[in-house]
Design an enzyme around this catalytic site. Structure first.
Site, mmCIF file in Angstrom:
data_model
loop_
_atom_site.group_PDB
_atom_site.id
_atom_site.type_symbol
_atom_site.label_atom_id
_atom_site.label_comp_id
_atom_site.label_asym_id
_atom_site.label_seq_id
_atom_site.Cartn_x
_atom_site.Cartn_y
_atom_site.Cartn_z
ATOM 1 N N ASN A 10 26.196 54.720 41.002
ATOM 2 C CA ASN A 10 26.388 54.521 42.441
ATOM 3 C C ASN A 10 27.378 55.578 42.910
ATOM 4 O O ASN A 10 28.569 55.459 42.667
ATOM 5 C CB ASN A 10 26.929 53.100 42.679
ATOM 6 C CG ASN A 10 27.253 52.855 44.145
ATOM 7 O OD1 ASN A 10 26.954 53.685 45.011
ATOM 8 N ND2 ASN A 10 27.878 51.716 44.427
ATOM 9 N N LYS A 12 28.264 56.302 45.807
ATOM 10 C CA LYS A 12 29.024 55.901 47.014
ATOM 11 C C LYS A 12 29.056 57.073 48.015
ATOM 12 O O LYS A 12 28.093 57.821 48.098
ATOM 13 C CB LYS A 12 30.416 55.407 46.610
ATOM 14 C CG LYS A 12 30.333 54.292 45.538
ATOM 15 C CD LYS A 12 31.623 53.584 45.297
ATOM 16 C CE LYS A 12 31.420 52.514 44.222
ATOM 17 N NZ LYS A 12 32.638 51.746 43.965
ATOM 18 N N HIS A 96 26.648 45.259 47.787
ATOM 19 C CA HIS A 96 27.832 45.770 47.085
ATOM 20 C C HIS A 96 29.090 45.221 47.768
ATOM 21 O O HIS A 96 29.128 45.086 48.985
ATOM 22 C CB HIS A 96 27.832 47.302 47.113
ATOM 23 C CG HIS A 96 28.873 47.877 46.206
ATOM 24 N ND1 HIS A 96 30.199 47.939 46.552
ATOM 25 C CD2 HIS A 96 28.787 48.382 44.952
ATOM 26 C CE1 HIS A 96 30.885 48.462 45.548
ATOM 27 N NE2 HIS A 96 30.053 48.733 44.556
ATOM 28 N N GLU A 98 31.775 46.495 48.554
ATOM 29 C CA GLU A 98 32.300 47.343 49.642
ATOM 30 C C GLU A 98 31.500 47.119 50.916
ATOM 31 O O GLU A 98 32.063 47.120 52.021
ATOM 32 C CB GLU A 98 32.294 48.812 49.190
ATOM 33 C CG GLU A 98 33.373 49.057 48.136
ATOM 34 C CD GLU A 98 33.086 50.203 47.175
ATOM 35 O OE1 GLU A 98 32.138 50.978 47.397
ATOM 36 O OE2 GLU A 98 33.833 50.312 46.173
ATOM 37 N N GLU A 183 30.004 42.561 39.433
ATOM 38 C CA GLU A 183 31.056 43.525 39.727
ATOM 39 C C GLU A 183 32.291 42.794 40.252
ATOM 40 O O GLU A 183 32.392 42.532 41.463
ATOM 41 C CB GLU A 183 30.574 44.522 40.784
ATOM 42 C CG GLU A 183 29.432 45.404 40.345
ATOM 43 C CD GLU A 183 29.484 46.786 40.986
ATOM 44 O OE1 GLU A 183 29.276 47.754 40.276
ATOM 45 O OE2 GLU A 183 29.760 46.881 42.207
ATOM 46 N N GLY A 189 36.958 50.624 40.915
ATOM 47 C CA GLY A 189 37.766 51.779 41.303
ATOM 48 C C GLY A 189 39.229 51.657 40.933
ATOM 49 O O GLY A 189 40.053 52.446 41.387
ATOM 50 N N SER A 229 34.884 50.002 36.919
ATOM 51 C CA SER A 229 35.665 50.874 36.028
ATOM 52 C C SER A 229 34.999 51.083 34.668
ATOM 53 O O SER A 229 35.687 51.218 33.653
ATOM 54 C CB SER A 229 37.099 50.340 35.866
ATOM 55 O OG SER A 229 37.775 50.375 37.116
#
Ligand code: 13P
Length: 276
Positions: A10, A12, A96, A98, A183, A189, A229
């Protein structure tokens, strides 16, 4: 039942078209001929067309980072499933964290009003998922708890609730083709991946949720990735867990060497498992 692991990158909001093509050109020879693992890259929408062209003839699949549920219409800024199919997408990441406005790094949290710009909820995830399935896209549906939810003992409940709500009105036979990604928001991150046994345990909670709703055959067929991560050092540990069927990789997917090492680790595990 043997499930082929899926390693998806991904990207992003990273990579111009030129940078995307450089990365794909570096990836293709490194990943050529690897067995026992499926690979996908999910570039930003601006690079999908060109990356699709570059991937012609390769086994690497193309995915989008989001998808809208309507086929067309007055939805400024959105991309429909037919549009994504048109530029060669096989997969679409859906829900996701985010895009749900849930961020792992406190210093990158947007204020709650601004975070609504991302807007995904369990209800929108459900609509996107059904639209993706209708148009033959493989949904990669992301679920995961925030750190406060984990600290309050709510990780399992949060994840199971997101799975159930995302799958409302979806028939069992369609569920088998969906990919889930566990996730944990706090691992995204942050450089702080979930411990492999704990990631395996929560992935098992997702499979149990699928089992209770759709039965054993469906639950055993569904692939469940881990994301948060993942890197070339922890990949082997995470991906050799029995419930974990691949990874959704963020930062490490932006580098051809790191991403290839993760894919290679997965391929080796698949080979070892076959020997057993
Ligand atoms: P990182 O690998 O950068 O933690 O991102 C994970 C992720 O969000 C993949 O979708």
């Amino acid at each position: 039942m043997a499930r082929t692991p899926l390693i998806a990158g991904n990207w992003k909001m990273n990579k111009t078209v030129h940078e995307a093509l450089v990365l794909v050109a570096e990836l293709m020879p490194r990943l050529h001929g690897l067995a026992g693992v499926e690979v996908a890259v999910c570039p930003p929408a601006t690079a999908l067309t060109e990356v699709n062209r570059a991937l012609a003839g390769s086994a690497i699949g193309l995915g989008a980072q989001d998808v809208f549920w309507a086929d067309s219409g007055a939805f400024t800024g959105m991309l429909s499933p037919p549009m994504l199919r048109d530029v060669g997408c096989k997969y679409a990441i859906i829900g996701h964290s985010e895009r749900r406005g849930r961020f792992g790094k406190p210093d990158e949290c947007l204020n709650p009003d601004a975070a609504r710009v991302f807007g995904d909820t369990d209800a929108s995830v459900n609509l996107k998922l059904k639209a993706a399935l209708k148009h033959g896209l493989v949904p990669i549906v992301c679920v995961g708890e925030t750190l406060p939810e984990r600290d309050d003992g709510l990780a399992d409940k949060t994840v199971a609730g997101q799975v159930r709500a995302g799958l409302a009105d979806v028939a069992g036979e369609a569920v088998a083709g969906i990919v889930f990604a566990y996730e944990p928001v706090w691992a995204i991150g942050t450089g702080r991946a979930c411990d492999a046994p704990e990631a395996n345990r929560v992935t098992g909670v997702i499979r149990k949720t699928l089992h209770d709703a759709f039965g054993s055959e469906v639950a055993q067929a569904v692939r469940i990735q881990y994301g948060g991560s993942v890197n070339e050092r922890n990949a082997h540990d995470l991906l050799s867990q029995p419930e974990i069927d691949g990874a959704l990789v963020g930062g490490a997917s932006l580098d051809a060497s790191r991403f290839s090492q993760i894919v290679q680790a997965t391929s080796v595990i698949a080979k070892d498992t076959r020997k057993d």
